[in-house]
Every structure is written in structure tokens, then in C-alpha cells.
Scaffold this active site. Structure first.
Site, PDB file in Angstrom:
ATOM      1  N   LEU A  40       0.971  -1.119  -0.016  1.00 51.46           N
ATOM      2  CA  LEU A  40      -0.026   0.031   0.051  1.00 51.46           C
ATOM      3  C   LEU A  40       0.765   1.150   0.095  1.00 51.46           C
ATOM      4  CD1 LEU A  40      -2.721  -0.811   2.725  1.00 51.46           C
ATOM      5  CD2 LEU A  40      -3.259  -0.440   0.377  1.00 51.46           C
ATOM      6  N   ASP A  41       0.842   2.304  -0.618  1.00 47.75           N
ATOM      7  CA  ASP A  41       1.398   3.351  -0.653  1.00 47.75           C
ATOM      8  C   ASP A  41       1.296   4.170   0.484  1.00 47.75           C
ATOM      9  OD1 ASP A  41      -0.573   5.680  -0.920  1.00 47.75           O
ATOM     10  OD2 ASP A  41      -0.826   4.623  -2.919  1.00 47.75           O
ATOM     11  N   ALA A  42       2.336   5.097   0.741  1.00 46.16           N
ATOM     12  CA  ALA A  42       2.193   5.512   2.224  1.00 46.16           C
ATOM     13  C   ALA A  42       1.036   6.441   2.819  1.00 46.16           C
ATOM     14  CB  ALA A  42       3.377   6.659   2.170  1.00 46.16           C
ATOM     15  N   ASP A  43       0.289   6.791   1.675  1.00 45.09           N
ATOM     16  CA  ASP A  43      -0.951   7.571   2.019  1.00 45.09           C
ATOM     17  C   ASP A  43      -2.074   6.782   1.910  1.00 45.09           C
ATOM     18  OD1 ASP A  43       0.631   9.767   2.158  1.00 45.09           O
ATOM     19  OD2 ASP A  43       0.199  10.512   0.026  1.00 45.09           O
ATOM     20  N   SER A  44      -2.108   5.457   1.821  1.00 47.84           N
ATOM     21  CA  SER A  44      -3.303   4.553   1.743  1.00 47.84           C
ATOM     22  C   SER A  44      -3.222   3.845   3.260  1.00 47.84           C
ATOM     23  CB  SER A  44      -3.093   3.724   0.642  1.00 47.84           C
ATOM     24  OG  SER A  44      -3.179   4.349  -0.562  1.00 47.84           O
TER      25      SER A  44
END
Length: 228
Positions: A40-44
Site C-alpha cells: 500500500l502506498d504511504a498515503d493509503s
């Protein structure tokens, strides 16, 4: 074979190696030998699986296996039926066209935790929550899909991988538990141990039965870089 379900917090990198400015998985999970099965990307936020078994890691992470993944996306403005139909039929993102997805508008989820920092809203622009199910896992795919049909994503939470649903696990951000691989609904994964109750760890802890014992044979996961 160890399989861990983690509720990845917002802003946390999906890696164990140190990052110069952001927290990593090492701040949530203190278990040697496990690696993320997909990312998951950092902002997810939301459900992230970790395992010490290379075959299982590939089975979960590789988009060719098309394991369904469900996301809740808070988007800017309110999509109409035309935008939802576009998401369902596949979206041309330039470098690839997405497979047909399931997409529908939903009420604001009542189980979600507050995000820190909170989403920045614009007073004159409403927002809407969507539920999307996809079977790929390209870099920032869900965000790119909603932006492509005119509704940028403000907050993104993955709630389900296969049959495993974060909404039934009761994990707060940063908490994790060991689970039986059969909970994913993968028939090809052989499981020798009965499924115990989950032990919640991290982010406040919890209680439950003993963890699943690891099998003697462990394969180091192959390096993957899928993001969602």
C-alpha cells in the site's frame, strides 16, 4: 508458514528498511523473517498482509492471480452513474487499461477510525465514499482510476483481500494478528494447522489463542514491488 494481517496506518511505508522521514512496517510489526505480500502506498491505509512463505507471498501479490481486493475511497464531488459505469467497464490510464471493476457509492463507513492528519476538505465541494473491488494491483491504481473519471481520491482504505475482511478483524491502525492462510479463500494454499482465534498485537495489543506455529520449511519471498 506465517501469515500476518496488519492494519497499516496512514503515512507508514510498506517496507521494513529505515526511511529518512516516515515510519515503516518495523514500527508496527516486530517479527523477523516476514515480508509484505503486495503493498500500500504511504498515503493509503488498511489491510496489508505479511508472510515468511515465498509461494504464498507470490500467490497473494502477483496480479496475474487476480485475487480480488476491496477498497473504500473517499472522493471529491459525487460521482454519477456514468462515472461508476466507466469504472466498472475499465479505465484507460495511458500506460494500461484496467480490468472491469465493481464500483458503487456507499454511505460514510461508521467503523473507520479518524485519520491523522485529517483529510483537508474544501467547504464548497462535497465528498462521496465509493466501494471498489479490483483484481490487479498497479502502482496507485485506485487513485488513478477515480482521478481519470473526474473524482480525485482524498482518502483510501483497503478493507478486504480475497475473503479476508479487515472489518471483521477489529484491528486498530498499527495492530496486527496472525491468521490462517485458508481465511483468504485460496484453495491452492495447503494449510496444516486449524484456524485459531486471532491474537491482536501492536497499537495497543489484545488477547486470544496461541499463534499458528510456523512450518519447518520456509521459503524467502521473492522481491515484489506491487503497490495499490
Amino acid at each position: 508458514m506465517t501469515l500476518i494481517a496488519l492494519n497499516k496506518p496512514f503515512g507508514t511505508m510498506s517496507q521494513f528498511s529505515a526511511h529518512p522521514s516516515r515510519p515503516t512496517l518495523a514500527d508496527c510489526v516486530q517479527r523477523p523473517g516476514v515480508y509484505p505480500a503486495g503493498r500500500l502506498d504511504a498515503d493509503s491505509e488498511g489491510l496489508l498482509l505479511l508472510t515468511d512463505d515465498g509461494i504464498l507471498q507470490a500467490r497473494i501479490a502477483d496480479p496475474h492471480h487476480k485475487l480480488p481486493k476491496t477498497y473504500l475511497a473517499q472522493v471529491e464531488n459525487v460521482p454519477g452513474e456514468a462515472a461508476l459505469a466507466h469504472l466498472r467497464s475499465g479505465v484507460d490510464l495511458g500506460d494500461f487499461r484496467t480490468l472491469p471493476a465493481r464500483a458503487r457509492c456507499i454511505d460514510e463507513p461508521d467503523f473507520l477510525w479518524p485519520r491523522h492528519p485529517p483529510v483537508r476538505f474544501r467547504a464548497a465541494i462535497p465528498t462521496q465514499w465509493l466501494e471498489l473491488e479490483i483484481r490487479e494491483g498497479k502502482n496507485r491504481q485506485v487513485r488513478r482510476m477515480t482521478a481519470a473519471v473526474g473524482f480525485p481520491t482524498l482518502r483510501l482504505v483497503r478493507v478486504q483481500i480475497g475473503m479476508l475482511d479487515l472489518r471483521t478483524l477489529g484491528l486498530a491502525p498499527g495492530q496486527w494478528c496472525e491468521i490462517d492462510p485458508s481465511a483468504l479463500g485460496l484453495e491452492a494454499v495447503a494449510v496444516t494447522a486449524p484456524r485459531p482465534r486471532a491474537i491482536v498485537r501492536g497499537g495497543g495489543g489484545g488477547s486470544g489463542a496461541a499463534p499458528i506455529p510456523a512450518q519447518r520449511r520456509r521459503a524467502r519471498p521473492r522481491a515484489r514491488s506491487y503497490k495499490y
